[in-house]
Design an enzyme around this catalytic site. Sequence first.
Site, short mmCIF file in Angstrom:
data_model
loop_
_atom_site.label_atom_id
_atom_site.label_comp_id
_atom_site.label_asym_id
_atom_site.label_seq_id
_atom_site.Cartn_x
_atom_site.Cartn_y
_atom_site.Cartn_z
N THR A 1 0.79 -1.23 0.00
CA THR A 1 0.00 0.00 0.00
C THR A 1 0.82 1.26 0.00
O THR A 1 0.31 2.32 0.32
CB THR A 1 -0.88 0.03 1.25
OG1 THR A 1 -0.04 -0.18 2.37
CG2 THR A 1 -1.94 -1.01 1.18
N CYS A 2 2.06 1.18 -0.35
CA CYS A 2 2.86 2.37 -0.15
C CYS A 2 2.64 3.40 -1.24
O CYS A 2 3.49 3.66 -2.06
CB CYS A 2 4.33 2.00 -0.08
SG CYS A 2 5.24 3.43 0.38
#
Lengths: 467, 619
Positions: free
Chosen positions: B417-418
Amino acid sequence: MGNVQILLRQHVGAPCQAIVKAGDEVKKGTKIAVPAGLGANIFSSVYGVVEEVLEDRIVIRPDEEQKDEFVPIEAADENDKLALVKEAGIVGMGGAGFPTGVKLGINLAETEMAELDPEINPELPADFKLEHSYILINAAECEPGLEHNIRQIEEQCDKVVRGVKYCMEITHADKAIFAVKKKNEKAVGILRKAIADEADITIHLLPDIYPMGEERAVVRECLGVNLTTMQLPSAARSVVVNLETAAKVAEAVDEKKPCITKNLTVRGKINGGNAAHVFMDVPVGVSVGELIERAGGIDGEYGEIIMGGAFTGKSTELDEPITKTTGGILVTIDFPDLHGADVGLLVCACGGSEERMREIAEKMNGKVVSVCRCKQAIENKPGAPLKCLRPGNCPGQVKNNMQFKKDKCEYIIIGNCSDCSNTVMASGPKMGLKVFHQTDHVMRTVGHALYRTLRVSKQVDQLPNGK
Amino acid sequence: MSITAETAKAHAHDPAVLCCRAEGGITIEPANLEDPAIFDDLVDSGLLNLDGCLTIEEVLGAKLTKTCDSLCPLTADVVEGAKAPSAPAVEEAVEEAAPAPEAVPAAPAAAPMAGGVLKIHIGEGKDIDLEIPVGALGGGSAAAAAPAGAVPAVAAGVAAPAAEQEPKLVRSLTRKHFNITEVKRGPETKIEGTTLYIREGIEKECIDSQKLVYDLKIDIITPEQYHTYSETIMDVQPIATKEGEDELGSGVTRVLDGVVMMVTGTDANGVQIGEFGSSEGYLDENIMWGRPGAPEKGEIFIKTQVTVKEGTNMERPGPLAAHTASDLITQEIRECLKKLDESLVVDTEQFDQYRRPGKKKVVIVKEIMGQGAMHDNLILPVEPVGILGGKPNVDLGNVPVAVSPLEVLDGCIHALTCIGPASKEMSRHYWREPLVLEALHDEEIDLCGVIFVGSPQINAEKFYVSRRVGQICEMLDVDGAFVTTEGFGNNHIDFASHHEQIGMRGIPVVGMSFCAVQGALVVGNKYMTHMVDNNKSESGIENEVLACNTLCPEDAVRALQMLKNAMGGEDVKAAEKKWNPNVKTSNVEAIESVTGKGLKLVENEQSLPMSQKRKEKYD
């Protein structure tokens, strides 16, 4: 006299079903349509021949000669007053058009006081009960510029009082209260004389602000009880009837006369000046254009023609017919031109719907960029007309103004009542919003003060003992 | 807008201003008054002057002596029969400086006024004020005579159970640390002493293992090479493995110190795998060192640079392929790590999970991204932050999944999810999750577990999962809950809904999110009364610096203190209208002064060398 067009829907409920066909001869009082669901009988208002039966209306070509006689209504028991009211096809003549025969079909003596919402009735004890039951006569004539209701008190007071007494009898109400604005001194004087010896009928004077004629406002003013938007006046052991409706009840009972005529005011940009032209007993179905001609004809360029009042009426065309609920025909001056400026609309229950407000914005050449709704405008069901929680008592408007400002409106058009308009004015102009009221073009036409800052009190002194 | 009796009560001490024209002689009711929530705007724009204005509780029931117009502040000269203010005069003096646990703009201010709260003013030093639930002092007003003794009672206030019960040890997790000082390439993957060798040519196997991976490069980044250009950082991961048959979350975990895995990449068109910003650039300018999810200064990075099929950067399979390909390398290291001799262990850490019956029961709800595209998380892989065995929470329907605090610390989340790098939690974040650590070690509360709930893309699904969260909290019978989230914007819709679902069940909630300026909440409800802002950036923005605005120990400490206050019935002041970084500072000071322990705040992006991007876009 041009063709008469009688709409099949002149009331709250479903359209009626025509029971005549093209070519049929009709008289004044010939029943031509009957309810299919909630509704009220419809009668021919003229002598003539049915020319066409359309989906929404019956078109009648009237005879040249029109006699005064009419076909009397029939009821199984001619002493059954409620049956006569139903048969006569009477509906709420104030504009709402709810079938009167249905409304009066209640026994108020046996109707219990409903539970009140404590949030809007902070001053009443939790177990508050009304000792009496009431017919409340709406004689507020609230829409500015109209005069036919007050004229009827002045000219036909006895008939109205008789009608009220019939309504009391039908509903077993033990009291009746006339709600009328204090400013109508002549009418109030006549009314006082008429009810001087009527022990159970009194007068409640109203201040000259808008709205006082809203049904729940009448209940509040007369009885001190605030109803929720879902509650009917029966929750306060009462029935509210317009005074013209009461007169129609008297005609049905005394003369067996069907509901075929309407009183109304024609006013505005008319040749000869902007004074009110009051027409009594106009046959239902006559065209707007014909009535304007009777008043003198339109004086040059105009903005729009409104059927009904300035607040709650709708724009109409010359060939549209009047109905049992038409109270006014207003011809207005031209609209100002906003040259496409960004406009916010403040929609409330007391004025036009959002659709009507948008129409006005368009006619003013404004671009609607923001729409707010008065906090008190309640939509009981999705799509239902808005109802005001506390008619005539403002809930504050500054938050809406802030929204308009945020949405970069240059102008706002508001449809609010006197009190709310006043509140809008307390912050709007200081924030740089230029304020128009939905009724401005009408008020300018009829020479009425614009709805802006409130300068009159909401309190008026009452008559001693209501007499 | 006019207010209700309930709102009037909540705002009893706020100024009384007429919402509409009111006529002389009326009795003032709530319906006559304007909502104090909008006064700031009105005062700012010069529409309102509140000098000399009476408070709402003073004017209710009093008589208005003359007709006044809308927005007229009610002052003594137009009101007859005003009540005396209920609060003692001393309160007036301290209220302005009262500890204002922070909050975020747009959170509706509906906190009920404190009832039965003793407020103490300590007029020394920095002018510190405390609010302590009277009950906690064990004796009503008598305790007011001993304010000095009351100070340590603040922390103890919440935890004063009727009968002291023994804590129960549920399970333990041991971490054995092995030190790595050098990483080299060699013919086979192995660890010799403190040197890690990575097999030459492993890249090809990585590429071949994933259809969507077109290329994969490995760079060994030593501290001397931190000023190296990198594509956007997709993840930072610990290199760790389970010992023997031990399951994730208990038993023994072996971990390498001094080295981390770093996944970076673009698609075949060179587009960064990111949505709201990306962290590509020189590593030393784009990494916020020492954040739970970020590398520590001094660590060696095994950095993969993965190229995925063009256009798959915004689809779930693309980023997942990049992670899976990179994990092939990690897995080979894990196999070596399993075999290392016990004598190489440099440090052993033990985490004990206790249940503490009799203490306030608390749950941590962590909202993780589950919108799809590159927003996904693998839950509970077999190996710490591994791939194998992990279930993508998007495929699980984003429904809440219950885990133990030790599973969190053992790497049960493999994060994909970065994106919007400054506020997203990387895999390493969970390995060192500060709120879990604080709550786990706090003997005054009973941490019953952690719930992960995905944040779906569609609103209907958001409300679907948040209702499940509410139901679980109801079943757990918790006394309080944390709700944390990562990122900002879309996920705030369910973040708010979690508050509502938990709050409507009468459970106090403390929310944690990056908000500040750019992440200001887009929605709110009356249960969002306790908010901790994870922002660290100078200007309150998503600055694209990796992990800058993620949850740190200083946030966890504040949140924990706030939840204790909330569970103790203590009122928390409503948020200020605009983001004000001083609120955090004063909260930190208040906590320091009460606990006597210093709280060192982490640095922000201003400590890093200025990148060209930051210079141009942000600072």
